[in-house]
Design a protein around this motif. Structure first.
Motif, PDB file in Angstrom:
ATOM      1  N   ARG A 120       0.846  -1.200   0.000  1.00  0.00           N
ATOM      2  CA  ARG A 120       0.000   0.000   0.000  1.00  0.00           C
ATOM      3  C   ARG A 120       0.879   1.247   0.000  1.00  0.00           C
ATOM      4  NH1 ARG A 120      -5.415  -0.534   2.744  1.00  0.00           N
ATOM      5  NH2 ARG A 120      -4.932   1.631   3.091  1.00  0.00           N
ATOM      6  N   PRO A 121       0.575   2.194  -0.862  1.00  0.00           N
ATOM      7  CA  PRO A 121       1.397   3.410  -0.917  1.00  0.00           C
ATOM      8  C   PRO A 121       1.185   4.273   0.324  1.00  0.00           C
ATOM      9  CG  PRO A 121      -0.507   3.626  -2.343  1.00  0.00           C
ATOM     10  CD  PRO A 121      -0.517   2.219  -1.812  1.00  0.00           C
ATOM     11  N   ARG A 122       2.238   5.008   0.685  1.00  0.00           N
ATOM     12  CA  ARG A 122       2.181   5.883   1.848  1.00  0.00           C
ATOM     13  C   ARG A 122       2.498   7.308   1.427  1.00  0.00           C
ATOM     14  NH1 ARG A 122       5.380   3.756   6.863  1.00  0.00           N
ATOM     15  NH2 ARG A 122       4.239   5.509   7.718  1.00  0.00           N
ATOM     16  N   THR A 123       1.765   8.235   2.006  1.00  0.00           N
ATOM     17  CA  THR A 123       2.048   9.653   1.773  1.00  0.00           C
ATOM     18  C   THR A 123       2.282  10.379   3.095  1.00  0.00           C
ATOM     19  OG1 THR A 123      -0.320  10.143   1.766  1.00  0.00           O
ATOM     20  CG2 THR A 123       0.729   9.737  -0.377  1.00  0.00           C
ATOM     21  N   ASP A 124       2.340   9.623   4.188  1.00  0.00           N
ATOM     22  CA  ASP A 124       2.515  10.231   5.511  1.00  0.00           C
ATOM     23  C   ASP A 124       3.979  10.327   5.943  1.00  0.00           C
ATOM     24  OD1 ASP A 124       2.572   7.419   5.651  1.00  0.00           O
ATOM     25  OD2 ASP A 124       2.078   7.446   7.790  1.00  0.00           O
ATOM     26  N   ASP A 179       9.349  -6.561 -10.373  1.00  0.00           N
ATOM     27  CA  ASP A 179       7.948  -6.311 -10.739  1.00  0.00           C
ATOM     28  C   ASP A 179       7.149  -5.795  -9.546  1.00  0.00           C
ATOM     29  OD1 ASP A 179       8.457  -7.188 -13.322  1.00  0.00           O
ATOM     30  OD2 ASP A 179       7.578  -9.185 -13.003  1.00  0.00           O
ATOM     31  N   LEU A 180       7.370  -6.409  -8.379  1.00  0.00           N
ATOM     32  CA  LEU A 180       6.685  -5.970  -7.166  1.00  0.00           C
ATOM     33  C   LEU A 180       7.030  -4.517  -6.854  1.00  0.00           C
ATOM     34  CD1 LEU A 180       5.061  -6.711  -4.509  1.00  0.00           C
ATOM     35  CD2 LEU A 180       7.313  -7.141  -3.517  1.00  0.00           C
ATOM     36  N   THR A 181       8.311  -4.199  -6.913  1.00  0.00           N
ATOM     37  CA  THR A 181       8.770  -2.841  -6.637  1.00  0.00           C
ATOM     38  C   THR A 181       8.207  -1.857  -7.654  1.00  0.00           C
ATOM     39  OG1 THR A 181      10.806  -3.808  -5.758  1.00  0.00           O
ATOM     40  CG2 THR A 181      10.824  -1.462  -6.181  1.00  0.00           C
ATOM     41  N   THR A 182       8.191  -2.248  -8.921  1.00  0.00           N
ATOM     42  CA  THR A 182       7.617  -1.394  -9.962  1.00  0.00           C
ATOM     43  C   THR A 182       6.142  -1.136  -9.678  1.00  0.00           C
ATOM     44  OG1 THR A 182       9.174  -2.215 -11.614  1.00  0.00           O
ATOM     45  CG2 THR A 182       7.158  -1.187 -12.444  1.00  0.00           C
ATOM     46  N   GLY A 183       5.426  -2.178  -9.287  1.00  0.00           N
ATOM     47  CA  GLY A 183       4.007  -2.020  -8.964  1.00  0.00           C
ATOM     48  C   GLY A 183       3.773  -1.038  -7.834  1.00  0.00           C
ATOM     49  N   ILE A 184       4.604  -1.110  -6.819  1.00  0.00           N
ATOM     50  CA  ILE A 184       4.471  -0.181  -5.694  1.00  0.00           C
ATOM     51  C   ILE A 184       4.768   1.244  -6.156  1.00  0.00           C
ATOM     52  CG2 ILE A 184       5.407   0.496  -3.450  1.00  0.00           C
ATOM     53  CD1 ILE A 184       6.034  -2.551  -3.036  1.00  0.00           C
ATOM     54  N   LEU A 185       5.886   1.421  -6.863  1.00  0.00           N
ATOM     55  CA  LEU A 185       6.277   2.776  -7.282  1.00  0.00           C
ATOM     56  C   LEU A 185       5.326   3.368  -8.311  1.00  0.00           C
ATOM     57  CD1 LEU A 185      10.175   2.543  -7.434  1.00  0.00           C
ATOM     58  CD2 LEU A 185       8.693   3.299  -5.555  1.00  0.00           C
ATOM     59  N   ASP A 208       8.277  10.830   4.294  1.00  0.00           N
ATOM     60  CA  ASP A 208       9.034  11.266   3.126  1.00  0.00           C
ATOM     61  C   ASP A 208       9.322  10.052   2.222  1.00  0.00           C
ATOM     62  OD1 ASP A 208      12.153  10.461   3.629  1.00  0.00           O
ATOM     63  OD2 ASP A 208      11.087  10.865   5.510  1.00  0.00           O
ATOM     64  N   PHE A 209       9.677  10.325   0.978  1.00  0.00           N
ATOM     65  CA  PHE A 209       9.820   9.254  -0.004  1.00  0.00           C
ATOM     66  C   PHE A 209      11.045   8.380   0.250  1.00  0.00           C
ATOM     67  CE2 PHE A 209      10.237   7.447  -4.363  1.00  0.00           C
ATOM     68  CZ  PHE A 209       9.028   6.784  -4.360  1.00  0.00           C
ATOM     69  N   VAL A 210      12.109   8.935   0.820  1.00  0.00           N
ATOM     70  CA  VAL A 210      13.268   8.103   1.166  1.00  0.00           C
ATOM     71  C   VAL A 210      12.837   7.050   2.178  1.00  0.00           C
ATOM     72  CG1 VAL A 210      15.571   8.060   2.206  1.00  0.00           C
ATOM     73  CG2 VAL A 210      14.962   9.903   0.638  1.00  0.00           C
ATOM     74  N   SER A 211      12.048   7.442   3.166  1.00  0.00           N
ATOM     75  CA  SER A 211      11.559   6.484   4.168  1.00  0.00           C
ATOM     76  C   SER A 211      10.675   5.425   3.528  1.00  0.00           C
ATOM     77  CB  SER A 211      10.791   7.212   5.275  1.00  0.00           C
ATOM     78  OG  SER A 211      11.658   8.073   5.977  1.00  0.00           O
ATOM     79  N   THR A 212       9.887   5.825   2.545  1.00  0.00           N
ATOM     80  CA  THR A 212       9.045   4.865   1.832  1.00  0.00           C
ATOM     81  C   THR A 212       9.903   3.850   1.095  1.00  0.00           C
ATOM     82  OG1 THR A 212       7.248   6.452   1.585  1.00  0.00           O
ATOM     83  CG2 THR A 212       7.320   4.643  -0.002  1.00  0.00           C
ATOM     84  N   LEU A 213      10.902   4.321   0.367  1.00  0.00           N
ATOM     85  CA  LEU A 213      11.796   3.405  -0.349  1.00  0.00           C
ATOM     86  C   LEU A 213      12.524   2.479   0.622  1.00  0.00           C
ATOM     87  CD1 LEU A 213      13.333   5.736  -3.068  1.00  0.00           C
ATOM     88  CD2 LEU A 213      11.871   3.749  -3.460  1.00  0.00           C
ATOM     89  N   LEU A 214      12.992   3.029   1.726  1.00  0.00           N
ATOM     90  CA  LEU A 214      13.670   2.200   2.734  1.00  0.00           C
ATOM     91  C   LEU A 214      12.739   1.122   3.260  1.00  0.00           C
ATOM     92  CD1 LEU A 214      15.739   4.830   4.710  1.00  0.00           C
ATOM     93  CD2 LEU A 214      16.628   2.872   3.455  1.00  0.00           C
ATOM     94  N   ALA A 215      11.498   1.483   3.547  1.00  0.00           N
ATOM     95  CA  ALA A 215      10.541   0.498   4.062  1.00  0.00           C
ATOM     96  C   ALA A 215      10.343  -0.634   3.056  1.00  0.00           C
ATOM     97  CB  ALA A 215       9.209   1.174   4.381  1.00  0.00           C
ATOM     98  N   ILE A 216      10.231  -0.292   1.792  1.00  0.00           N
ATOM     99  CA  ILE A 216      10.046  -1.311   0.749  1.00  0.00           C
ATOM    100  C   ILE A 216      11.229  -2.268   0.725  1.00  0.00           C
ATOM    101  CG2 ILE A 216       9.956  -1.700  -1.756  1.00  0.00           C
ATOM    102  CD1 ILE A 216       8.467   1.078  -1.902  1.00  0.00           C
ATOM    103  N   PHE A 217      12.424  -1.713   0.652  1.00  0.00           N
ATOM    104  CA  PHE A 217      13.600  -2.566   0.462  1.00  0.00           C
ATOM    105  C   PHE A 217      14.062  -3.250   1.745  1.00  0.00           C
ATOM    106  CE2 PHE A 217      13.607  -0.217  -3.498  1.00  0.00           C
ATOM    107  CZ  PHE A 217      13.842  -1.249  -4.398  1.00  0.00           C
ATOM    108  N   ILE A 218      13.844  -2.635   2.891  1.00  0.00           N
ATOM    109  CA  ILE A 218      14.157  -3.336   4.137  1.00  0.00           C
ATOM    110  C   ILE A 218      13.183  -4.491   4.325  1.00  0.00           C
ATOM    111  CG2 ILE A 218      14.191  -3.127   6.662  1.00  0.00           C
ATOM    112  CD1 ILE A 218      15.490  -0.350   6.227  1.00  0.00           C
ATOM    113  N   ASP A 219      11.923  -4.287   3.950  1.00  0.00           N
ATOM    114  CA  ASP A 219      10.958  -5.383   4.006  1.00  0.00           C
ATOM    115  C   ASP A 219      11.415  -6.541   3.120  1.00  0.00           C
ATOM    116  OD1 ASP A 219       8.234  -6.382   4.878  1.00  0.00           O
ATOM    117  OD2 ASP A 219       7.988  -6.459   2.697  1.00  0.00           O
ATOM    118  N   ILE A 220      11.906  -6.230   1.931  1.00  0.00           N
ATOM    119  CA  ILE A 220      12.423  -7.276   1.039  1.00  0.00           C
ATOM    120  C   ILE A 220      13.592  -7.996   1.712  1.00  0.00           C
ATOM    121  CG2 ILE A 220      13.626  -7.722  -1.138  1.00  0.00           C
ATOM    122  CD1 ILE A 220      11.901  -5.443  -2.375  1.00  0.00           C
ATOM    123  N   SER A 221      14.494  -7.248   2.330  1.00  0.00           N
ATOM    124  CA  SER A 221      15.643  -7.864   3.007  1.00  0.00           C
ATOM    125  C   SER A 221      15.197  -8.765   4.154  1.00  0.00           C
ATOM    126  CB  SER A 221      16.587  -6.783   3.545  1.00  0.00           C
ATOM    127  OG  SER A 221      17.155  -6.044   2.505  1.00  0.00           O
TER     128      SER A 221
END
Length: 184
Positions: free
Chosen positions: A45-49, A104-110, A51-64
């Protein structure tokens, strides 16, 4: 193989018949584990609450984190090395398919965001996903090569690499307060 057979309550030949070899077991472990992780992802689910760096970090840390839940650092080191050494094998092709599915998952989110670039144009989600995926993958390989590195240190390294890259790519107001793409 005998230990796996015993844990599964079957004979060793049954394990060989079903998986073929250790790489076959690893393929099954990785593909099933990554499928489950994608299905249960907390970052779709996309977040707007934030900053975008935090959003990207959340995505990729979740993957890790999800990747480490599938297998140990040692197994991931073996998988990366095996796919690099023998790039035309079924194992390497399956391993690449897993990376493609993550991309593909990351592309879908972004693609859910209005990715406004520094020059005011709209960014292409696939290109941006690929760029950050490549940075993540390099950092993840550092993480699995270091037995003592924690997921927190890995996250700090990601932030150190993502933040300046984001400042170069995205418009400052988008970085501070990401907006969603218009509904299609």
């Amino acid at each position: 193989m005998a230990e796996i057979a015993e844990a599964a309550g079957v004979s060793t030949p049954t394990v060989f018949n079903y998986f073929g070899n250790k790489d076959g077991i690893l393929i099954a472990l990785i593909t099933e584990g990554t499928r489950k992780a994608r299905d249960n992802s907390k970052v779709l689910r996309p977040r707007t609450d934030v900053d975008f760096v935090s959003t990207l970090l959340a995505i990729f840390i979740d993957i890790s984190v999800e990747t480490m839940a599938i297998a140990s650092k040692r197994i991931w080191r073996y998988a990366h090395a095996a796919s690099t050494r023998h790039p035309t094998t079924e194992f390497a092709q399956t391993f690449q398919e897993v990376d493609n599915a993550l991309l593909d998952l990351t592309t879908g989110i972004l693609s859910q965001y209005s990715l406004r670039l520094h020059d005011g144009t709209q960014g292409e989600a696939r290109h941006i996903a690929h760029l950050f995926f490549d940075v993540w993958l390099n950092t993840f390989q550092d993480f699995i090569r270091s037995p003592d590195m924690t997921i927190e240190t890995h996250g700090e390294q990601l932030r150190d690499r993502f933040a300046p890259l984001c400042r170069m790519i995205f418009a400052p107001d988008f970085l501070a307060a990401p907006t969603l793409a218009p509904a299609r």
